[in-house]
Design an enzyme around this catalytic site. Structure first.
Site, PDB file in Angstrom:
ATOM      1  N   LYS A  57      50.653  36.937  47.552  1.00  0.00           N
ATOM      2  CA  LYS A  57      50.166  38.235  48.030  1.00  0.00           C
ATOM      3  C   LYS A  57      50.292  38.310  49.550  1.00  0.00           C
ATOM      4  O   LYS A  57      50.723  39.325  50.101  1.00  0.00           O
ATOM      5  CB  LYS A  57      48.702  38.436  47.600  1.00  0.00           C
ATOM      6  N   GLN A 101      39.758  37.118  44.814  1.00  0.00           N
ATOM      7  CA  GLN A 101      40.613  36.427  43.839  1.00  0.00           C
ATOM      8  C   GLN A 101      39.752  35.776  42.764  1.00  0.00           C
ATOM      9  O   GLN A 101      38.864  34.980  43.062  1.00  0.00           O
ATOM     10  CB  GLN A 101      41.464  35.376  44.571  1.00  0.00           C
ATOM     11  N   ASP A 124      41.929  46.291  43.946  1.00  0.00           N
ATOM     12  CA  ASP A 124      42.145  45.714  42.617  1.00  0.00           C
ATOM     13  C   ASP A 124      41.632  46.655  41.529  1.00  0.00           C
ATOM     14  O   ASP A 124      41.807  46.379  40.339  1.00  0.00           O
ATOM     15  CB  ASP A 124      41.412  44.365  42.519  1.00  0.00           C
TER      16      ASP A 124
END
Ligand code: NAP
Length: 291
Positions: A57, A101, A124
């Site tokens: 990422k 994460q 997200d």
């Protein structure tokens, strides 16, 4: 059964094209507003798979010119410390996107921490407000993997309207949001999971079959309708007879490929699209703040 036109849905190539467009867009935004979009990826502990995802990422951010504000916490970090970091980033005007994460170590409450992220920076798409917007069909930040799958379908001009779509997997990260997006695009959607009886009977009815489980070779050739469109979200590391490790999806690709109309490879299908949608969400969030 051989299909007339089996075709790979090339997520890698599409991701590259979108990233090229994003790079130009980021350049333009930077010269208009004086700063690049910023993304903060928060990682806790040393899970090797997570470390790889985070590295990918951050690399992708660098490629398109998005600034990274990531933080890496030790595995024993307290919940309060992660929460404070999220609150700081919520108020940081250089940060447009925050991603926590997952998975987190056991002692941290991931749902609580996800709720702390400002919904306007929730790239997200996992905050209840953004999930609610998705449920209502409103514009907002949407979960990257399902968004990437929909983009891939659109790119190959696959009209899902009226088609039977079967989604195997019902996680909040992939299965449920993708089912909602397919429904929004007028597919007739069935969601299967670990308690589903006669999975094969359902999957054989699928014009569009989405596998998002995390089990290598769960979907075999006898479970797929000839000429179906197969999207393999699964990422599984397996070791072959020679002791070599490689990534495979949830679908028995070699056996299924030739009977499909379209299929995603693993790797090179959904994975690159996920990272790219994260970049796109960060730019979307920036643009919304600045316009
Ligand atoms: P997850 O949270 O573990 O969910 C897995 C889902 O599969 C659950 O709903 C589970 O059902 C269902 N399931 C388990 N065994 C099953 C079986 N035998 N038959 C039918 N359904 C079964 O996983 P996830 O986060 O959704 O991820 C799924 C896979 O996608 C993983 O391999 C992950 O690595 C991969 N992934 C890939 C990307 C990408 O960018 N390509 C992004 C995210 C995730 P229950 O709900 O009943 O337990």
């Amino acid at each position: 059964m051989k299909s007339v036109y089996p075709q790979l849905l090339d997520g890698k190539a599409l991701a590259q094209r979108i990233q090229d467009q994003l790079k130009a867009e980021v350049e333009r935004l930077k010269s208009t507003y004086g700063r690049p979009p910023g993304l903060a990826v928060l990682m806790v502990g040393d899970n090797p798979a997570s470390a790889t995802y985070v590295r990918n990422k951050e690399r992708a951010c660098a490629k398109v010119g998005i600034a990274s504000f990531g933080q890496h916490f030790p595995a024993d970090v307290s919940q309060a410390e992660v929460e404070q970091a999220i609150h700081r980033l919520n108020h940081d005007p250089n940060v447009d996107g925050i991603l926590l994460q997952l998975p987190l170590p056991e002692h941290l409450n991931s749902v609580y921490l996800l709720h702390q992220i400002n919904p306007d920076k929730d790239v997200d798409g996992l905050h209840p407000l953004n999930l609610g917007r998705l449920l209502r069909g409103e514009t907002g930040l949407r979960s990257c993997t399902p968004e990437g799958v929909m983009r891939l379908l659109r790119e190959y001009q696959i009209d899902v309207k009226g088609k039977n779509a079967v989604v195997v997997g019902r996680s909040i990260l992939v299965g449920k949001p993708i089912a909602l997006m397919l429904l929004e695009a007028d597919a007739t959607v069935t969601i299967a999971h670990s308690r589903t009886q006669n999975l094969a009977e359902l999957t054989r009815q699928a014009d569009i079959l989405i596998a998002a489980v995390g089990r290598p070779n769960l979907i075999t050739a006898d479970q797929v309708k000839p000429n179906a469109i197969v999207i393999d979200v699964g990422i599984n590391r397996v070791t072959d007879a020679q002791g070599k490790s490689r990534l495979v999806g949830d679908v028995d690709f070699d056996a299924v490929r030739d009977m499909t109309q379209f299929i995603t490879p693993v790797p090179g299908g959904v994975g690159p699209m996920t990272v790219t949608m994260l970049l796109q969400n960060t730019v979307f969030s920036y643009t919304r703040t600045n316009s």
